[in-house]
Scaffold this motif. Structure first.
Motif, mmCIF file in Angstrom:
data_model
loop_
_atom_site.group_PDB
_atom_site.id
_atom_site.type_symbol
_atom_site.label_atom_id
_atom_site.label_comp_id
_atom_site.label_asym_id
_atom_site.label_seq_id
_atom_site.Cartn_x
_atom_site.Cartn_y
_atom_site.Cartn_z
ATOM 1 N N GLY A 88 0.762 -1.241 0.000
ATOM 2 C CA GLY A 88 0.000 0.000 0.000
ATOM 3 C C GLY A 88 0.790 1.286 0.000
ATOM 4 O O GLY A 88 0.212 2.357 -0.190
ATOM 5 N N PHE A 89 2.107 1.203 0.215
ATOM 6 C CA PHE A 89 2.902 2.432 0.248
ATOM 7 C C PHE A 89 3.493 2.752 -1.127
ATOM 8 O O PHE A 89 4.021 1.874 -1.807
ATOM 9 C CB PHE A 89 4.036 2.310 1.267
ATOM 10 C CG PHE A 89 3.566 2.367 2.692
ATOM 11 C CD1 PHE A 89 3.164 3.571 3.253
ATOM 12 C CD2 PHE A 89 3.513 1.216 3.472
ATOM 13 C CE1 PHE A 89 2.721 3.625 4.574
ATOM 14 C CE2 PHE A 89 3.079 1.262 4.785
ATOM 15 C CZ PHE A 89 2.679 2.470 5.339
ATOM 16 N N ASP A 90 3.424 4.029 -1.501
ATOM 17 C CA ASP A 90 4.015 4.478 -2.765
ATOM 18 C C ASP A 90 5.533 4.449 -2.705
ATOM 19 O O ASP A 90 6.198 4.225 -3.726
ATOM 20 C CB ASP A 90 3.565 5.905 -3.091
ATOM 21 C CG ASP A 90 2.078 6.006 -3.372
ATOM 22 O OD1 ASP A 90 1.519 5.030 -3.920
ATOM 23 O OD2 ASP A 90 1.477 7.038 -3.036
ATOM 24 N N SER A 91 6.099 4.710 -1.525
ATOM 25 C CA SER A 91 7.552 4.684 -1.369
ATOM 26 C C SER A 91 7.898 4.245 0.042
ATOM 27 O O SER A 91 7.074 4.333 0.963
ATOM 28 C CB SER A 91 8.156 6.071 -1.647
ATOM 29 O OG SER A 91 7.892 6.963 -0.568
ATOM 30 N N TRP A 92 9.134 3.776 0.183
ATOM 31 C CA TRP A 92 9.624 3.350 1.496
ATOM 32 C C TRP A 92 11.132 3.471 1.540
ATOM 33 O O TRP A 92 11.821 3.061 0.598
ATOM 34 C CB TRP A 92 9.224 1.902 1.783
ATOM 35 C CG TRP A 92 9.875 1.300 2.998
ATOM 36 C CD1 TRP A 92 9.812 1.778 4.282
ATOM 37 C CD2 TRP A 92 10.673 0.108 3.062
ATOM 38 N NE1 TRP A 92 10.519 0.958 5.140
ATOM 39 C CE2 TRP A 92 11.058 -0.077 4.416
ATOM 40 C CE3 TRP A 92 11.080 -0.824 2.113
ATOM 41 C CZ2 TRP A 92 11.838 -1.147 4.832
ATOM 42 C CZ3 TRP A 92 11.864 -1.896 2.529
ATOM 43 C CH2 TRP A 92 12.243 -2.062 3.871
ATOM 44 N N LEU A 93 11.646 4.039 2.621
ATOM 45 C CA LEU A 93 13.070 4.010 2.941
ATOM 46 C C LEU A 93 13.172 3.545 4.381
ATOM 47 O O LEU A 93 12.663 4.208 5.290
ATOM 48 C CB LEU A 93 13.701 5.394 2.796
ATOM 49 C CG LEU A 93 15.172 5.489 3.251
ATOM 50 C CD1 LEU A 93 16.079 4.662 2.336
ATOM 51 C CD2 LEU A 93 15.648 6.933 3.295
ATOM 52 N N GLY A 94 13.801 2.390 4.596
ATOM 53 C CA GLY A 94 13.887 1.902 5.965
ATOM 54 C C GLY A 94 14.514 0.543 6.069
ATOM 55 O O GLY A 94 15.119 0.028 5.123
ATOM 56 N N LEU A 95 14.359 -0.064 7.265
ATOM 57 C CA LEU A 95 14.899 -1.392 7.527
ATOM 58 C C LEU A 95 13.768 -2.401 7.621
ATOM 59 O O LEU A 95 12.634 -2.051 7.942
ATOM 60 C CB LEU A 95 15.729 -1.395 8.804
ATOM 61 C CG LEU A 95 15.063 -0.956 10.102
ATOM 62 C CD1 LEU A 95 15.605 -1.787 11.280
ATOM 63 C CD2 LEU A 95 15.363 0.519 10.371
ATOM 64 N N TYR A 112 23.240 -6.215 5.526
ATOM 65 C CA TYR A 112 22.996 -4.787 5.326
ATOM 66 C C TYR A 112 21.504 -4.562 5.170
ATOM 67 O O TYR A 112 20.877 -5.041 4.226
ATOM 68 C CB TYR A 112 23.740 -4.324 4.072
ATOM 69 C CG TYR A 112 23.678 -2.842 3.810
ATOM 70 C CD1 TYR A 112 24.381 -1.943 4.623
ATOM 71 C CD2 TYR A 112 22.937 -2.323 2.752
ATOM 72 C CE1 TYR A 112 24.338 -0.582 4.377
ATOM 73 C CE2 TYR A 112 22.890 -0.953 2.506
ATOM 74 C CZ TYR A 112 23.589 -0.090 3.321
ATOM 75 O OH TYR A 112 23.549 1.257 3.076
ATOM 76 N N ASP A 113 20.919 -3.803 6.111
ATOM 77 C CA ASP A 113 19.464 -3.679 6.140
ATOM 78 C C ASP A 113 19.012 -2.227 6.123
ATOM 79 O O ASP A 113 18.517 -1.687 7.116
ATOM 80 C CB ASP A 113 18.913 -4.398 7.373
ATOM 81 C CG ASP A 113 17.396 -4.525 7.344
ATOM 82 O OD1 ASP A 113 16.804 -4.294 6.267
ATOM 83 O OD2 ASP A 113 16.805 -4.847 8.391
ATOM 84 N N ILE A 114 19.170 -1.604 4.990
ATOM 85 C CA ILE A 114 18.533 -0.314 4.734
ATOM 86 C C ILE A 114 18.151 -0.319 3.259
ATOM 87 O O ILE A 114 18.995 -0.552 2.390
ATOM 88 C CB ILE A 114 19.437 0.883 5.107
ATOM 89 C CG1 ILE A 114 18.698 2.199 4.897
ATOM 90 C CG2 ILE A 114 20.759 0.840 4.367
ATOM 91 C CD1 ILE A 114 17.582 2.446 5.877
#
Length: 266
Positions: A88-95, A112-114
Motif C-alpha cells: 500500500g505504500f508508494d515509497s519506502w526508505l527503511g529497515l 545490510y538492512d537499509i
C-alpha cells in the motif's frame, strides 16, 4: 505540540513488542486474530502479515491519498509481496525488521538492512538512522507541498517509524560530546540510560522538525499528527517505565501502556 493544539493520551495501550503492535496498526485488528501475536519478525522469519488482509495504507490509497513510509517495517520481508511498497505504500526508505546493530552502517545481525523500496540503499551508509529518516520525511513533506502548489489536490498519509531507541542504542559521537548531551544525561549513572536519553532526544527533535516542515510546506493547518511508542521501554537497553510494573515483552502495564499524543492545526 502544545496542549492547546492536541491531546495527550494518558491511557494509551499497545502490544508488548514490535511486530504485534505494527500488525495491529496496519490492519486495525488484534494480533491474535490475524496470527501476528508471536515474537517479532527476525532476519530469517519465513512469514509476515497475511497478504489477504487490507492494510491502513491500502485503504488510504483507495481514498485518494499519496502514501509514504519511512523507517522500520517489521511485518515480513522473505517475499517481495510482503514488502511495504507491495502493501500500500508508494515509497519506502527503511529497515526490514528488528533493530539494527549499528545506526550508521545498518548492520542487522550480519546483513545490510537499509532499503529504498525493493533495493538496498547503499548510498546512505554512514548516515545516522534518525537523521536519515528525518531527512527523508522532510523531503516527502516538501515535495508534497510543491505538488499542491502546482495544483495537485491529493492529500498525504505518511508513516514514520524510527528504529531509535531500539537496541542497540547509539548516538553520534559528535552529539555525545556536546553540552546539550551532558545536560540531557546529567545525573544518570547507567551508561545505556545516558545513551538512550540522547537517542530519544534526537528522535523527539526530528518529530519537531517534521512539524516545522509541515508548516513551511503549508500542510500543517490541515494535518493530524499521531505520535506513539510501539511497546514499553526495554530496561536492558536503558529504558525505564517507572512507576509502571514490567517492561518490553511483558503484559504488565510497563510493557503495554506507553506515551502517545495526537495533535493538529493551530
Amino acid at each position: 505540540l502544545s496542549s492547546t493544539h492536541g491531546i495527550r493520551l494518558t491511557n494509551y495501550y499497545t502490544q508488548p513488542s514490535c511486530t504485534p503492535s505494527r500488525a495491529s496498526l496496519m490492519t486495525g485488528q488484534h494480533p491474535v486474530a490475524i496470527g501476528m501475536q508471536h515474537e517479532c519478525i527476525q532476519p530469517g522469519s519465513p512469514y509476515g502479515l497475511p497478504v489477504g488482509l487490507a492494510t491502513f495504507p491500502e485503504r488510504m490509497k483507495a481514498a485518494g491519498y499519496a502514501t509514504h513510509m519511512v523507517g522500520k517495517w517489521d511485518l515480513g520481508h522473505y517475499a517481495e509481496k510482503l514488502w511495504p511498497t507491495n502493501r500500500g505504500f508508494d515509497s519506502w526508505l527503511g529497515l526490514t525488521n528488528r533493530g539494527i546493530t549499528n545506526y550508521f552502517t545498518y548492520d542487522n545481525g550480519g546483513y545490510y538492512d537499509i532499503h529504498r523500496n525493493l533495493e538496498k540503499a547503499t548510498d546512505v551508509n554512514g548516515t545516522y538512522s534518525t537523521t536519515l529518516f528525518k531527512q527523508e520525511a522532510l523531503r516527502i513533506i516538501s515535495d508534497h507541498g510543491k505538488a499542491l502548489e502546482r495544483g495537485s489536490t491529493m492529500p498525504l498519509f505518511m508513516y514514520v517509524a524510527f528504529n531509535a531507541i531500539h537496541d542497540l542504542v547509539m548516538v553520534p559521537e559528535s552529539f555525545e560530546s556536546t553540552p546539550l548531551f551532558s545536560a540531557i544525561s546529567e545525573g544518570v549513572e547507567f551508561d545505556l540510560r545516558r545513551t538512550a536519553a540522547g537517542a530519544l532526544y534526537l528522535a523527539d527533535e526530528a518529530v519537531g522538525e517534521m512539524v516545522a516542515g509541515l508548516k513551511r510546506a503549508g500542510l500543517y493547518s490541515n494535518s493530524l499528527l499521531v505520535v506513539a511508542s510501539d511497546n514499553g521501554g526495554s530496561v536492558q537497553d536503558g529504558g525505564n517505565n517507572w512507576p509502571l510494573r514490567g517492561a518490553k515483552k511483558d503484559y504488565y502495564e510497563g510493557g503495554v501502556r506507553v506515551p502517545a499524543c495526537m495533535g493538529g492545526s493551530e
